[in-house]
Write an enzyme that holds these catalytic residues in place. Sequence first.
Site, PDB file in Angstrom:
ATOM      1  N   SER A  60       0.408  -1.159  -0.011  1.00  0.00           N
ATOM      2  CA  SER A  60       0.116  -0.039   0.091  1.00  0.00           C
ATOM      3  C   SER A  60       0.869   1.183   0.384  1.00  0.00           C
ATOM      4  O   SER A  60       1.867   1.615   0.907  1.00  0.00           O
ATOM      5  CB  SER A  60      -1.138   0.045   1.280  1.00  0.00           C
ATOM      6  OG  SER A  60      -1.179   1.179   1.900  1.00  0.00           O
ATOM      7  N   GLU A  80      -0.150   3.567   1.508  1.00  0.00           N
ATOM      8  CA  GLU A  80       0.037   4.176   2.647  1.00  0.00           C
ATOM      9  C   GLU A  80       1.620   3.530   3.777  1.00  0.00           C
ATOM     10  O   GLU A  80       1.850   4.098   4.745  1.00  0.00           O
ATOM     11  CB  GLU A  80      -1.248   3.289   4.265  1.00  0.00           C
ATOM     12  CG  GLU A  80      -2.604   4.259   3.623  1.00  0.00           C
ATOM     13  CD  GLU A  80      -2.301   5.278   3.893  1.00  0.00           C
ATOM     14  OE1 GLU A  80      -2.366   6.021   4.804  1.00  0.00           O
ATOM     15  OE2 GLU A  80      -3.220   6.371   3.606  1.00  0.00           O
ATOM     16  N   TYR A 104      -1.497   0.570  10.272  1.00  0.00           N
ATOM     17  CA  TYR A 104      -2.281   0.057   8.794  1.00  0.00           C
ATOM     18  C   TYR A 104      -1.327  -0.105   8.179  1.00  0.00           C
ATOM     19  O   TYR A 104      -0.349  -1.333   7.480  1.00  0.00           O
ATOM     20  CB  TYR A 104      -3.114   0.286   7.899  1.00  0.00           C
ATOM     21  CG  TYR A 104      -3.768  -0.161   6.480  1.00  0.00           C
ATOM     22  CD1 TYR A 104      -4.452  -1.781   6.544  1.00  0.00           C
ATOM     23  CD2 TYR A 104      -3.472   1.132   5.722  1.00  0.00           C
ATOM     24  CE1 TYR A 104      -4.274  -1.836   4.959  1.00  0.00           C
ATOM     25  CE2 TYR A 104      -3.741   0.432   4.224  1.00  0.00           C
ATOM     26  CZ  TYR A 104      -3.817  -0.530   4.428  1.00  0.00           C
ATOM     27  OH  TYR A 104      -4.155  -0.722   2.494  1.00  0.00           O
TER      28      TYR A 104
END
Length: 327
Positions: A128, A130, A152
């Site tokens: 991801s 992120e 996350y």
Amino acid sequence: MKKKALITGITGQDGSYLAEYLLTKGYEVFGLVRRVAFEDETHRMKRILHLKDKLNLCPGSLESFPSIYKVISNVKPDEVYHLAAQSYVAYSFEDEFSTMNTNINGTHYVLSAVKDLIPNSKFYFAASSEMFGHVKESPQTENTPFNPRSAYGISKISGFYLTKNYREAYNLFACSGILYNHESPRRGFEFVTRKITSHVAMIKLGIKDKLELGNIDAKRDWGHSKEYVKAMWKMLQQETPDDYLIATGKNHSVKEFCEKAFSYVGLDWKKYVVINPKFNRPAEVETLCGDASKAKEKLGWKYTASLDSLIKEMVDCDLKLFRNKHS
């Protein structure tokens, strides 16, 4: 003989589009599905109900190594697409422990079972954007340092390095796709894009009168999930495994997304959007924008859709959904 593909997270947005795509490629598609989904198919399998007769669904849980081992042992897939995760970033601040447990251990379980049972298969891990968090440079590439701002993001970095380690230590064909935000009418309502388009539809239909948001200045690189799953497949068709960043190369603020969505139905977003600090993250990622040059050059993948067409598709879907619900 048909190739077999196993998808974890097949009931999610990406899993459903990937399953459709692999079926068009002639694959026999298997999906790991939690037992609770079998008990509530209409709700929990809504994204794949139209495909259900063409799929082979296997009960299992990312939290149970024996169940994953059993499924992989029975199916013996040629390709494994590990998409399942606790993927809602805001929730990862509320329950860091379950996010870490599911995302890190689940990835480790799948990789370990692949190594033991099907070492000649190909493995894809859903990484991801992120992971970049408070970015060190923009746009980001595969070489940009990670600087996560959430449990996350941290959990996805762990999965990324687990995948890399299994590739290097055990010679597995294992790759990670560092995917930037990708949306569609199948996005969950908790994600900001779907929250916006669903509220635009409900406000237009007179069902709601306002939309509460947090930081509308945050910028993201938004693409369409349907195009991103094609990149996943392309990664596993290469001669050698590698990691690839998948993005549009353009970023837009949440405010811009709002403006476009409300404008599409002829409304002024300023009259309906209310800023509520409770929706701000404890540690915000202000801007993400990816450079997918490597994927374009080596995979032949190029993003072709526009943000306007994505928003239009999502709003149209939500208008239809809420008209039917309230007719």
